[in-house]
Scaffold this motif. Structure first.
Motif, PDB file in Angstrom:
ATOM      1  N   MET A 190       0.847  -1.191   0.000  1.00  0.00           N
ATOM      2  CA  MET A 190       0.000   0.000   0.000  1.00  0.00           C
ATOM      3  C   MET A 190       0.880   1.236   0.000  1.00  0.00           C
ATOM      4  N   THR A 191       0.322   2.351  -0.429  1.00  0.00           N
ATOM      5  CA  THR A 191       1.083   3.600  -0.487  1.00  0.00           C
ATOM      6  C   THR A 191       0.371   4.676   0.321  1.00  0.00           C
ATOM      7  N   ALA A 192       1.156   5.355   1.162  1.00  0.00           N
ATOM      8  CA  ALA A 192       0.639   6.491   1.929  1.00  0.00           C
ATOM      9  C   ALA A 192       1.778   7.470   2.150  1.00  0.00           C
ATOM     10  N   ASP A 193       1.509   8.728   1.940  1.00  0.00           N
ATOM     11  CA  ASP A 193       2.497   9.785   2.170  1.00  0.00           C
ATOM     12  C   ASP A 193       3.818   9.490   1.453  1.00  0.00           C
ATOM     13  N   GLY A 194       3.710   9.000   0.216  1.00  0.00           N
ATOM     14  CA  GLY A 194       4.889   8.800  -0.618  1.00  0.00           C
ATOM     15  C   GLY A 194       5.715   7.586  -0.282  1.00  0.00           C
ATOM     16  N   ARG A 195       5.219   6.716   0.582  1.00  0.00           N
ATOM     17  CA  ARG A 195       5.964   5.508   0.952  1.00  0.00           C
ATOM     18  C   ARG A 195       5.075   4.278   0.808  1.00  0.00           C
ATOM     19  N   ALA A 196       5.723   3.141   0.559  1.00  0.00           N
ATOM     20  CA  ALA A 196       5.009   1.874   0.462  1.00  0.00           C
ATOM     21  C   ALA A 196       5.127   1.125   1.784  1.00  0.00           C
ATOM     22  N   PHE A 197       4.093   0.369   2.123  1.00  0.00           N
ATOM     23  CA  PHE A 197       4.156  -0.432   3.344  1.00  0.00           C
ATOM     24  C   PHE A 197       3.214  -1.616   3.235  1.00  0.00           C
ATOM     25  N   THR A 198       3.458  -2.614   4.065  1.00  0.00           N
ATOM     26  CA  THR A 198       2.584  -3.770   4.179  1.00  0.00           C
ATOM     27  C   THR A 198       2.263  -3.999   5.648  1.00  0.00           C
ATOM     28  N   MET A 199       1.171  -4.733   5.868  1.00  0.00           N
ATOM     29  CA  MET A 199       0.779  -5.125   7.217  1.00  0.00           C
ATOM     30  C   MET A 199       0.604  -6.635   7.200  1.00  0.00           C
ATOM     31  N   ILE A 200       1.276  -7.323   8.118  1.00  0.00           N
ATOM     32  CA  ILE A 200       1.358  -8.784   8.085  1.00  0.00           C
ATOM     33  C   ILE A 200       0.940  -9.362   9.434  1.00  0.00           C
ATOM     34  N   PHE A 201      -0.044 -10.255   9.400  1.00  0.00           N
ATOM     35  CA  PHE A 201      -0.369 -11.048  10.583  1.00  0.00           C
ATOM     36  C   PHE A 201       0.579 -12.242  10.602  1.00  0.00           C
ATOM     37  N   ASP A 202       1.528 -12.233  11.522  1.00  0.00           N
ATOM     38  CA  ASP A 202       2.504 -13.318  11.657  1.00  0.00           C
ATOM     39  C   ASP A 202       1.977 -14.279  12.722  1.00  0.00           C
ATOM     40  N   PHE A 203       1.509 -15.454  12.269  1.00  0.00           N
ATOM     41  CA  PHE A 203       0.947 -16.424  13.200  1.00  0.00           C
ATOM     42  C   PHE A 203       1.974 -17.448  13.672  1.00  0.00           C
ATOM     43  N   VAL A 204       3.246 -17.177  13.391  1.00  0.00           N
ATOM     44  CA  VAL A 204       4.337 -17.970  13.960  1.00  0.00           C
ATOM     45  C   VAL A 204       4.890 -17.237  15.180  1.00  0.00           C
ATOM     46  N   ALA A 205       5.246 -15.960  14.997  1.00  0.00           N
ATOM     47  CA  ALA A 205       5.731 -15.143  16.114  1.00  0.00           C
ATOM     48  C   ALA A 205       4.590 -14.434  16.835  1.00  0.00           C
ATOM     49  N   HIS A 206       3.389 -14.473  16.265  1.00  0.00           N
ATOM     50  CA  HIS A 206       2.189 -13.859  16.830  1.00  0.00           C
ATOM     51  C   HIS A 206       2.394 -12.360  17.059  1.00  0.00           C
ATOM     52  N   GLN A 207       2.602 -11.704  15.913  1.00  0.00           N
ATOM     53  CA  GLN A 207       2.763 -10.261  15.865  1.00  0.00           C
ATOM     54  C   GLN A 207       2.024  -9.727  14.644  1.00  0.00           C
ATOM     55  N   LEU A 208       1.479  -8.528  14.748  1.00  0.00           N
ATOM     56  CA  LEU A 208       1.109  -7.777  13.563  1.00  0.00           C
ATOM     57  C   LEU A 208       2.308  -6.919  13.222  1.00  0.00           C
ATOM     58  N   VAL A 209       2.868  -7.123  12.041  1.00  0.00           N
ATOM     59  CA  VAL A 209       4.093  -6.437  11.635  1.00  0.00           C
ATOM     60  C   VAL A 209       3.756  -5.433  10.545  1.00  0.00           C
ATOM     61  N   ILE A 210       4.110  -4.172  10.768  1.00  0.00           N
ATOM     62  CA  ILE A 210       3.940  -3.115   9.778  1.00  0.00           C
ATOM     63  C   ILE A 210       5.321  -2.736   9.280  1.00  0.00           C
TER      64      ILE A 210
END
Length: 302
Positions: A64-84
């Protein structure tokens, strides 16, 4: 060329314990992240732009793109984190642990703000009965790591079966992707013909079913479907579809959802789960495409 093989048959996990409470909470959490995706990506046919991909560690948004930068959001069900993860190197992690939807919503929006990623979402879930605003939902608060991991692993193990099934079709076909609205993994084939207009439907439904489809997938169940199941439906449904002879024998037609249902447990405990699921995909497609008079000679790989 190396042949594609499914994951080992023993990797089809059982869902045990109080997994439904975790599912209820996780459904709302994925909707929060999904609505970020909805706000920041341009509409693609049938809302394919907002779907998640099943990855070796969990579920990921597209870039996704916001404010001129790309990013992703990942539900990690191994480490159990939401990673941005952001293209400027910045990263935020939110632990996946028992907490209310309201708290999770606040943590997600605060993390995006700290990263300078400006986004505004409509904080109300969709495709659920009696929706509760994310910022007011203190009802859904369960998170069992084993249950979340098992739900993801069912999709991870099912995906190669869906992918091989998808490869036999050369007409327009969706990716194998995850819809956070219904919390389902799905693949959809198209006949190439427009479907009858739905003037009374909402805009999402009109966009999603603008053309004739046969869709199959997996979801944890709702309403009269009280167990995790694979499903198959045609829209519009051709006459005779609900009476079609579908295999395996555990499959049946559900009159609430207007689709065929195959319980996940029947697949998991089969001698060959991947073969059982493939049979379900093939027989439901064969019935719907034949009864719907699809031009199969032009749409299927020989």
């Amino acid at each position: 060329m190396m042949a594609l093989t499914p994951l080992a048959e023993g990797t089809w996990p059982a869902l045990e314990g109080e997994w439904r409470d975790t599912y209820g909470t996780l459904h709302m959490w994925t909707q929060i992240v999904g609505k970020v995706c909805l706000a920041l990506t341009p509409l693609t046919n049938h809302y394919w732009n907002i779907t998640f991909q099943v990855t070796p560690r969990g579920l990921s948004t597209p870039s996704m793109t916001a404010d001129g930068r790309a990013f992703t959001m990942i539900f990690d069900f191994v480490a159990h984190q939401l990673v941005i993860q952001c293209s400027d190197g910045s990263m935020e992690m939110i632990p996946l642990e028992p907490r209310t939807v309201a708290d999770f919503y606040r943590l997600v929006m605060d993390a995006l703000q700290r990263m300078g990623l400006r986004v505004h979402i409509w904080p109300v879930p969709v495709e659920v009965a009696n929706p509760i605003r994310f910022d007011a939902d203190v009802t859904h608060r369960s998170y069992d790591p084993a249950s979340a991991n098992a739900l993801w692993r069912i999709m991870l193990t099912s995906k190669p079966v869906f992918e091989r099934f998808r490869g036999a079709f050369i007409g327009k076909c969706s990716p194998v992707h995850f819809f956070w609205g219904g919390f389902d993994l799905a693949v959809t084939r198209f006949s190439g013909r427009r479907a009858p207009e739905r003037p009374d439907a909402d805009r999402v439904t009109r966009e999603s079913y603008s053309h004739e489809v046969i869709s199959q997938g997996f979801w944890p169940g709702s309403g009269s479907v009280t167990e995790p199941s694979f499903y198959a439906y045609a829209a519009p449904e051709p006459p005779g579809f609900k009476e079609a002879a579908i295999l395996p024998a555990a499959a049946s037609y559900n009159t609430e959802f207007l689709n065929f249902i195959l319980p996940y447990e029947a697949v998991r405990t089969a001698d060959s789960p991947s073969a059982a699921l493939t049979t379900f995909l093939n027989t439901t497609y064969d019935a719907a495409a034949t009864l719907g008079q699809w031009n199969r000679a032009e749409l299927e790989r020989r």
